[in-house]
Each structure stands twice: as structure tokens, then as C-alpha cells.
Write an enzyme that holds these catalytic residues in place. Structure first.
Site, mmCIF file in Angstrom:
data_model
loop_
_atom_site.group_PDB
_atom_site.id
_atom_site.type_symbol
_atom_site.label_atom_id
_atom_site.label_comp_id
_atom_site.label_asym_id
_atom_site.label_seq_id
_atom_site.Cartn_x
_atom_site.Cartn_y
_atom_site.Cartn_z
ATOM 1 N N ILE A 4 0.821 -1.216 0.000
ATOM 2 C CA ILE A 4 0.000 0.000 0.000
ATOM 3 C C ILE A 4 0.856 1.267 0.000
ATOM 4 O O ILE A 4 0.428 2.306 -0.484
ATOM 5 C CB ILE A 4 -0.999 -0.018 1.190
ATOM 6 N N GLY A 54 3.590 -4.382 10.515
ATOM 7 C CA GLY A 54 2.655 -4.499 9.393
ATOM 8 C C GLY A 54 2.540 -3.233 8.556
ATOM 9 O O GLY A 54 3.533 -2.558 8.272
ATOM 10 N N VAL A 55 1.327 -2.915 8.160
ATOM 11 C CA VAL A 55 1.052 -1.734 7.336
ATOM 12 C C VAL A 55 1.552 -0.468 8.058
ATOM 13 O O VAL A 55 2.139 0.425 7.443
ATOM 14 C CB VAL A 55 -0.468 -1.591 7.092
ATOM 15 N N ASP A 56 1.274 -0.413 9.347
ATOM 16 C CA ASP A 56 1.638 0.753 10.161
ATOM 17 C C ASP A 56 3.137 1.033 10.070
ATOM 18 O O ASP A 56 3.565 2.170 9.780
ATOM 19 C CB ASP A 56 1.214 0.431 11.600
ATOM 20 N N TYR A 71 -3.711 -8.508 14.153
ATOM 21 C CA TYR A 71 -4.978 -8.624 14.892
ATOM 22 C C TYR A 71 -5.793 -9.870 14.527
ATOM 23 O O TYR A 71 -6.907 -10.059 15.022
ATOM 24 C CB TYR A 71 -5.801 -7.343 14.751
ATOM 25 N N SER A 74 -7.141 -5.340 10.266
ATOM 26 C CA SER A 74 -7.243 -6.369 11.330
ATOM 27 C C SER A 74 -6.847 -7.783 10.894
ATOM 28 O O SER A 74 -6.925 -8.698 11.707
ATOM 29 C CB SER A 74 -8.656 -6.427 11.950
ATOM 30 N N THR A 75 -6.429 -7.972 9.635
ATOM 31 C CA THR A 75 -6.167 -9.349 9.179
ATOM 32 C C THR A 75 -4.721 -9.809 9.386
ATOM 33 O O THR A 75 -4.372 -10.919 8.999
ATOM 34 C CB THR A 75 -6.516 -9.520 7.685
ATOM 35 N N GLY A 76 -3.908 -8.949 9.996
ATOM 36 C CA GLY A 76 -2.507 -9.319 10.232
ATOM 37 C C GLY A 76 -2.288 -9.626 11.700
ATOM 38 O O GLY A 76 -2.771 -10.634 12.217
ATOM 39 N N ASN A 79 -2.682 1.278 15.629
ATOM 40 C CA ASN A 79 -3.151 0.872 16.960
ATOM 41 C C ASN A 79 -3.490 2.148 17.719
ATOM 42 O O ASN A 79 -3.177 3.253 17.271
ATOM 43 C CB ASN A 79 -2.124 0.011 17.690
HETATM 44 N N1 AR6 Z 1 0.684 -3.097 2.183
HETATM 45 C C1 AR6 Z 1 -0.533 -3.680 2.170
HETATM 46 N N2 AR6 Z 1 -0.911 -4.609 3.072
HETATM 47 C C2 AR6 Z 1 -0.004 -4.957 4.008
HETATM 48 C C3 AR6 Z 1 1.285 -4.380 4.098
HETATM 49 C C4 AR6 Z 1 1.620 -3.407 3.122
HETATM 50 N N3 AR6 Z 1 2.797 -2.802 3.112
HETATM 51 N N4 AR6 Z 1 1.934 -4.933 5.165
HETATM 52 C C5 AR6 Z 1 1.101 -5.839 5.717
HETATM 53 N N5 AR6 Z 1 -0.069 -5.853 5.014
HETATM 54 P P1 AR6 Z 1 -1.446 -5.518 9.970
HETATM 55 P P2 AR6 Z 1 -3.771 -5.315 11.783
HETATM 56 C C6 AR6 Z 1 -1.285 -6.653 5.243
HETATM 57 O O1 AR6 Z 1 -0.763 -6.443 10.890
HETATM 58 O O2 AR6 Z 1 -4.028 -6.763 11.676
HETATM 59 C C7 AR6 Z 1 0.500 -3.058 13.690
HETATM 60 O O3 AR6 Z 1 1.584 -3.390 14.514
HETATM 61 C C8 AR6 Z 1 -1.166 -7.852 6.144
HETATM 62 O O4 AR6 Z 1 -0.710 -8.987 5.420
HETATM 63 O O5 AR6 Z 1 -0.681 -4.436 9.319
HETATM 64 O O6 AR6 Z 1 -4.912 -4.342 11.691
HETATM 65 C C9 AR6 Z 1 -0.303 -1.882 14.244
HETATM 66 O O7 AR6 Z 1 0.520 -0.953 14.891
HETATM 67 C C10 AR6 Z 1 -2.606 -8.023 6.619
HETATM 68 O O8 AR6 Z 1 -3.378 -8.735 5.665
HETATM 69 O O9 AR6 Z 1 -2.699 -4.759 10.719
HETATM 70 C C11 AR6 Z 1 -1.248 -2.552 15.195
HETATM 71 O O10 AR6 Z 1 -0.632 -2.768 16.448
HETATM 72 C C12 AR6 Z 1 -3.136 -6.588 6.663
HETATM 73 O O11 AR6 Z 1 -2.218 -5.803 5.900
HETATM 74 C C13 AR6 Z 1 -1.538 -3.863 14.539
HETATM 75 O O12 AR6 Z 1 -0.412 -4.154 13.721
HETATM 76 C C14 AR6 Z 1 -3.252 -5.988 8.053
HETATM 77 O O13 AR6 Z 1 -2.151 -6.412 8.846
HETATM 78 C C15 AR6 Z 1 -2.751 -3.806 13.651
HETATM 79 O O14 AR6 Z 1 -3.029 -5.105 13.169
#
Ligand code: AR6
Length: 169
Positions: free
Chosen positions: A11, A32-34, A126, A122-124, A24
Site C-alpha cells: 500500500i 505491518g502496514v503501520d 490482529y 485487522s487481518t494481520g 493501533n
Molecule cells: N501493504 C498492504 N498490506 C499490508 C502491508 C503493506 N505494506 N503490510 C502488511 N499488510 P497488519 P492489523 C497486510 O498487521 O491486523 C501493527 O503493529 C497484512 O498482510 O498491518 O490491523 C499496528 O501498529 C494483513 O493482511 O494490521 C497494530 O498494532 C493486513 O495488511 C496492529 O499491527 C493488516 O495487517 C494492527 O493489526
């Protein structure tokens, strides 16, 4: 009329008016994305998050809500930070996950954004099951009253892409 599109990729490489961050409550970064958004977007985003915390978000951003910052060096005008719920098998938190999409679109509308890129919130970390998360994401965006013209789901791997694609048909 809002068009929903799907992209396989990172993204932080997207070009859009607004890019949504799966943050968060602390708004101070994570994995992850963050982590990717703060890394590629640069320190300006974190600085603005810190200012929000110091101003009206002293207790952090509640789950299901959304706030806006600059997008720093990303190819976007804004980052919309939203906090997804942690998945629970014993408690139905789907209303909170739907709220993330609704509130992010509301924030995007307030900015006049026409294109918004979402990750699968939330799919990573969380742990929300991808198929159910895709159902909630798509149903909520379809039902939203928004002026956003394109909602783009940016899925990080082929499996996530295929799950969303199967639901779009
Ligand atoms: N681009 C697109 N999608 C991504 C990317 C990217 N660069 N990186 C990961 N994903 P997550 P959550 C996907 O964990 O579950 C953080 O530590 C990933 O495969 O990013 O909402 C925050 O600070 C998954 O399918 O977010 C919070 O503490 C999706 O994005 C916590 O994680 C979401 O994964 C939030 O957890």
C-alpha cells in the site's frame, strides 16, 4: 457511485488521495502496514500523530475510529489512521471492524478525497480471518454513503487478493 478496485501489492507504493493505515490506539507506530507507512512516509507522519495525542487524543484513538494526518513522503495527500479490533472467537467485534471502514470514508469525505486505498484492516497482527474481514470490508464500503469515487483494496499477498476477488465476483 463508488467503484471498488483490488490491487495486489504494498500500500505504501500506491498513489491515492488518502491511504488508510491499520494503526493501533497509541498512533505511535507498530508493525505491518503501520510500520511500512511510517518507514516510507517519513517522520512527519509520526510527528503529527504525536501532536494529535498531545492535543485531543490523550487516551489514544479508540477502536473503530479514524483520524487524519499528512502523508509525508507517500504519494498521497493524507493518511487516515484507523484502529481495527483484535479478532475474538468469543465476542463479535464485527461492528467495530465495519466502523473502521465507515469512519475512514467519513474522514475521506471531509477532506474531499476521491481515491482511497485501504489495507485489509485487522487481518494481520490482529488475526481476523481473511474471508470474514473481506465480507465486512466489502459490505460496509458498498453500503456507505460517500463521495469517494474509488475505494481500492490493496492486498499484500495472492491469497488475500483471491479472497477479496472471490467476493467481488
Ligand atoms: N501493504 C498492504 N498490506 C499490508 C502491508 C503493506 N505494506 N503490510 C502488511 N499488510 P497488519 P492489523 C497486510 O498487521 O491486523 C501493527 O503493529 C497484512 O498482510 O498491518 O490491523 C499496528 O501498529 C494483513 O493482511 O494490521 C497494530 O498494532 C493486513 O495488511 C496492529 O499491527 C493488516 O495487517 C494492527 O493489526
Amino acid at each position: 457511485m463508488t467503484t471498488i478496485t483490488l490491487v495486489l501489492g504494498d500500500i505504501t507504493r500506491e498513489s491515492a488521495d488518502a491511504i488508510v493505515n491499520a494503526a493501533n490506539s497509541s498512533l505511535l507506530g507498530g508493525g505491518g502496514v503501520d510500520g511500512a507507512i511510517h518507514r516510507r512516509g517519513g517522520p512527519e507522519i509520526l510527528e503529527e500523530c504525536r501532536r494529535l495525542r498531545a492535543a485531543h487524543l490523550g487516551g489514544g484513538l479508540p477502536t473503530g475510529q479514524a483520524v487524519v494526518t499528512t502523508a509525508g513522503r507517500l504519494d498521497a495527500r493524507w493518511v487516515v489512521h484507523t484502529v481495527g479490533p483484535v479478532f475474538s472467537a468469543s465476542e463479535d467485534r464485527s461492528g467495530l471492524l465495519a466502523s473502521c471502514y465507515r469512519e475512514s470514508l467519513k474522514a475521506a469525505d471531509g477532506l474531499g478525497a476521491r481515491t482511497v486505498a485501504f489495507p485489509a484492516i485487522s487481518t494481520g497482527v490482529y488475526r481476523w480471518p481473511m474471508d470474514d474481514a473481506a465480507r465486512i470490508a466489502l459490505e460496509t464500503v458498498r453500503a456507505a454513503r460517500t463521495s469517494v469515487e474509488e475505494v481500492r483494496f490493496v492486498l499484500f499477498d495472492q491469497r488475500a487478493y483471491d479472497v477479496f476477488a472471490a467476493r467481488i465476483g
